[in-house]
Design a protein around this motif. Structure first.
Motif, PDB file in Angstrom:
ATOM      1  N   SER A 146     -14.189 -56.914  25.852  1.00 49.20           N
ATOM      2  CA  SER A 146     -15.484 -56.565  25.441  1.00 49.20           C
ATOM      3  C   SER A 146     -15.882 -57.409  24.105  1.00 49.20           C
ATOM      4  O   SER A 146     -14.807 -57.729  23.269  1.00 49.20           O
ATOM      5  CB  SER A 146     -15.739 -55.230  24.819  1.00 49.20           C
ATOM      6  OG  SER A 146     -15.518 -54.270  26.049  1.00 49.20           O
ATOM      7  N   SER A 193     -18.003 -56.116  21.955  1.00 52.73           N
ATOM      8  CA  SER A 193     -18.285 -55.042  20.956  1.00 52.73           C
ATOM      9  C   SER A 193     -18.252 -53.604  21.610  1.00 52.73           C
ATOM     10  O   SER A 193     -18.334 -53.502  22.629  1.00 52.73           O
ATOM     11  CB  SER A 193     -19.597 -55.151  20.273  1.00 52.73           C
ATOM     12  OG  SER A 193     -19.872 -53.813  19.391  1.00 52.73           O
ATOM     13  N   TYR A 194     -17.716 -52.767  20.705  1.00 51.14           N
ATOM     14  CA  TYR A 194     -17.672 -51.139  21.537  1.00 51.14           C
ATOM     15  C   TYR A 194     -18.887 -50.417  20.839  1.00 51.14           C
ATOM     16  O   TYR A 194     -19.007 -49.361  21.360  1.00 51.14           O
ATOM     17  CB  TYR A 194     -16.453 -50.724  21.040  1.00 51.14           C
ATOM     18  CG  TYR A 194     -15.979 -50.394  19.586  1.00 51.14           C
ATOM     19  CD1 TYR A 194     -16.473 -49.560  18.992  1.00 51.14           C
ATOM     20  CD2 TYR A 194     -15.279 -51.360  18.817  1.00 51.14           C
ATOM     21  CE1 TYR A 194     -16.427 -49.255  17.635  1.00 51.14           C
ATOM     22  CE2 TYR A 194     -14.837 -51.358  17.553  1.00 51.14           C
ATOM     23  CZ  TYR A 194     -15.240 -50.373  16.879  1.00 51.14           C
ATOM     24  OH  TYR A 194     -15.238 -49.945  15.268  1.00 51.14           O
ATOM     25  N   ASP A 198     -22.177 -50.695  21.166  1.00 48.40           N
ATOM     26  CA  ASP A 198     -23.039 -50.509  22.268  1.00 48.40           C
ATOM     27  C   ASP A 198     -22.403 -49.299  23.267  1.00 48.40           C
ATOM     28  O   ASP A 198     -23.159 -48.523  23.552  1.00 48.40           O
ATOM     29  CB  ASP A 198     -23.380 -51.792  23.128  1.00 48.40           C
ATOM     30  CG  ASP A 198     -22.143 -52.335  23.568  1.00 48.40           C
ATOM     31  OD1 ASP A 198     -20.962 -52.368  23.035  1.00 48.40           O
ATOM     32  OD2 ASP A 198     -22.287 -52.764  24.974  1.00 48.40           O
ATOM     33  N   ASP A 199     -21.156 -49.522  23.527  1.00 48.22           N
ATOM     34  CA  ASP A 199     -20.511 -48.290  24.404  1.00 48.22           C
ATOM     35  C   ASP A 199     -20.620 -46.933  23.911  1.00 48.22           C
ATOM     36  O   ASP A 199     -20.859 -45.993  24.550  1.00 48.22           O
ATOM     37  CB  ASP A 199     -19.348 -48.909  24.860  1.00 48.22           C
ATOM     38  CG  ASP A 199     -19.293 -50.314  25.497  1.00 48.22           C
ATOM     39  OD1 ASP A 199     -19.954 -50.471  26.545  1.00 48.22           O
ATOM     40  OD2 ASP A 199     -18.869 -51.089  24.578  1.00 48.22           O
ATOM     41  N   ASP A 257     -20.396 -55.897  29.511  1.00 48.33           N
ATOM     42  CA  ASP A 257     -19.986 -56.328  27.960  1.00 48.33           C
ATOM     43  C   ASP A 257     -21.136 -55.676  26.928  1.00 48.33           C
ATOM     44  O   ASP A 257     -20.776 -55.924  25.826  1.00 48.33           O
ATOM     45  CB  ASP A 257     -19.977 -57.733  28.078  1.00 48.33           C
ATOM     46  CG  ASP A 257     -19.235 -58.238  26.757  1.00 48.33           C
ATOM     47  OD1 ASP A 257     -18.519 -57.352  26.246  1.00 48.33           O
ATOM     48  OD2 ASP A 257     -19.605 -59.250  26.429  1.00 48.33           O
ATOM     49  N   ASP A 258     -22.398 -55.302  27.574  1.00 47.31           N
ATOM     50  CA  ASP A 258     -23.287 -54.993  26.733  1.00 47.31           C
ATOM     51  C   ASP A 258     -24.132 -54.177  27.050  1.00 47.31           C
ATOM     52  O   ASP A 258     -24.833 -54.431  28.124  1.00 47.31           O
ATOM     53  CB  ASP A 258     -23.949 -56.372  26.213  1.00 47.31           C
ATOM     54  CG  ASP A 258     -25.000 -56.140  25.016  1.00 47.31           C
ATOM     55  OD1 ASP A 258     -25.563 -55.327  24.872  1.00 47.31           O
ATOM     56  OD2 ASP A 258     -25.055 -57.102  24.292  1.00 47.31           O
TER      57      ASP A 258
HETATM   58 CA    CA Z   1     -19.758 -53.324  24.897  1.00 49.70          CA
END
Ligand code: CA
Ligand code: ZN
Length: 447
Positions: free
Chosen positions: A223, A225-226, A228-229, A274-275
């Protein structure tokens, strides 16, 4: 050029004169694909494909657990947490928003069974308190095997897990979203099951929030970024529980992202493994009705409709790998956003991309296998290739019906060749946004 081209080929797609019916047919097909990627036991039960059976029935034995089930990632057989969490959350979101489309297209039972199979698997991966197993199977060795999953020599390694010392906020974040949505979907059907989904979603979210960091499925998935998740998990937990603290969490994750120079309100990405920011923002708009969220989706879609690179045939071209999945996801976003804006304009955009996928393109070929008269015959997918070329079956019996292939290049060129997998590979995450977009379009009445 794109406009002239549209005028030339309109009417060539199957049942194009009845748009909603066309999308319902495509929806029913696209839901079937997931049966081809089932893993574990009970694979053959009500499976759309006669050539699929049990596989990888020892998964988890190396860590003393039963981690059978779930779904193979793509044309290979690894079970990745990132793509399963993302895919399950987008499929569940699609059903949550458009249940009638699944009912009317005859795909509801199959869809529910797929959603339940994902949830069953995630709960197995979370069976040990404080631990979440997220990758089963080694991508390196799996990719050297070209054969059916049923005959793949085992056992496989349980590769990666998250716990208090091994962060993976992204994967449990997405998985929490999927389980929270499924808790609402199954609430009226099986309350005990819904409770179990919700409890696991909460536990995973707490764990992902407490031990921050990115999971690692490199070199296959990693990823960017985390946050967003985590936000995706939080927003759906709020919807499932009405607990306001989850909304405060979303706001603080967004503030952190802005401070790290990734402004979710200016995001140009569409939902992908990923997003998922644009999905979070849409749900925040639905919940809060705040202008900042509604406008952010408008900005995102303005990029997709007016600024992003287009192929001569009009396909929005985000990147070369799995180009169609992004166009399909963006179509889902446009349909959901259309209630806030010029509905016709956003629905027309969604139709333009989905119609391209279904055959309104320079190749005059549908990229959804089994739809229309011309579609890919040679997808990159081990399980179906073995069925296509062995056992005395004809090719027709073993088609990978319902799969969405990666798609054409920037010149609308497609190579129907399983060895050219940038064109021909299929994947659980590729089809997720398409299922949602088709469900959305199937539910829009014809003029
Ligand atoms: Ca993400
Ligand atoms: Zn398997």
């Amino acid at each position: 050029l794109a406009e002239r081209f549209d005028a030339q080929v309109t009417g060539l797609t199957v049942s194009a004169e009845q748009p909603a019916k066309k999308y319902a047919e495509a929806l029913d097909l696209s839901v079937r694909f997931y049966d081809a990627n089932r893993c574990g036991k009970d694979v053959a039960k009500d499976n759309a494909f006669a050539w699929r059976g049990d596989c990888h029935t020892d998964d988890g034995k190396d860590v003393g657990l039963d981690l059978t089930g779930g779904f193979h990632d793509a044309g290979d057989h690894v079970k990745f947490g990132l793509t399963q969490g993302y895919t399950a959350s987008v499929l569940a979101w699609s059903y949550y928003e458009f249940p009638e489309s699944f009912r009317k297209s005859g795909s509801e039972a199959r869809m529910l069974s797929t959603l339940r199979r994902f949830s069953d698997y995630f709960m197995k991966c979370a069976q040990k308190p404080g631990v979440f197993y997220y990758q089963v199977g080694d991508g390196g060795s799996d990719h050297t095997y070209w054969g059916s999953p049923e005959k793949q020599p085992g056992p496989r390694q349980t590769m990666r897990f998250a716990d208090a010392k091994h962060p993976a906020s992204d994967i449990p974040g997405e998985t929490a979203a999927a389980l929270a949505i499924n808790s609402m979907i199954f609430r009226g059907k099986d309350a005990a099951y819904a409770d179990k989904c919700l409890k696991t979603a909460k536990d995973l979210y707490v764990m992902a929030k407490a031990t921050r960091g990115m999971g690692d499925e490199s070199p296959f998935y990693k990823s960017s970024s985390y946050l967003d998740d985590l936000s995706w998990g939080a927003v759906w937990l709020h919807i499932a529980t009405k607990d306001k603290s989850y909304l405060n969490d979303v706001e603080s994750f967004f503030a952190q992202a802005v401070s790290e120079k990734i402004n979710p309100f200016m995001s140009r990405a569409t939902v992908s493994w990923d997003d998922v920011y644009v999905g979070v923002i849409l749900k925040m708009a639905d919940i809060t009705k705040e202008k900042k969220y509604i406008d952010a989706i408008g900005t995102n879609l303005d990029f997709w409709m007016n600024q992003i690179k287009k192929t001569p045939g009009g396909l929005r071209y985000f990147e070369q790998w799995g180009v169609l999945r992004y166009a399909a996801s963006s179509s889902l976003i446009a349909i959901l956003y259309s209630k806030y804006a010029d509905r016709e304009k956003y629905v027309a955009y969604a139709r333009s991309q989905i119609d391209y996928i279904l055959g309104n393109n320079p190749q005059k070929m549908s990229y959804l296998i089994g739809f229309g008269s011309s579609y890919p015959k040679d997808p990159h997918h081990r399980a179906s290739v073995c069925a296509r070329y062995t056992g005395g079956r004809s090719d027709k019996d073993c088609e990978l019906l319902g799969a969405l292939v990666g798609g054409p290049d920037e010149d609308d060129y497609y190579e129907d060749n399983m060895d050219m997998y940038q064109f021909s590979e299929v994947a659980i995450d590729y089809s997720a946004g398409l299922v949602g977009a088709l469900a959305g379009l199937a539910g829009i009445p014809e003029k």
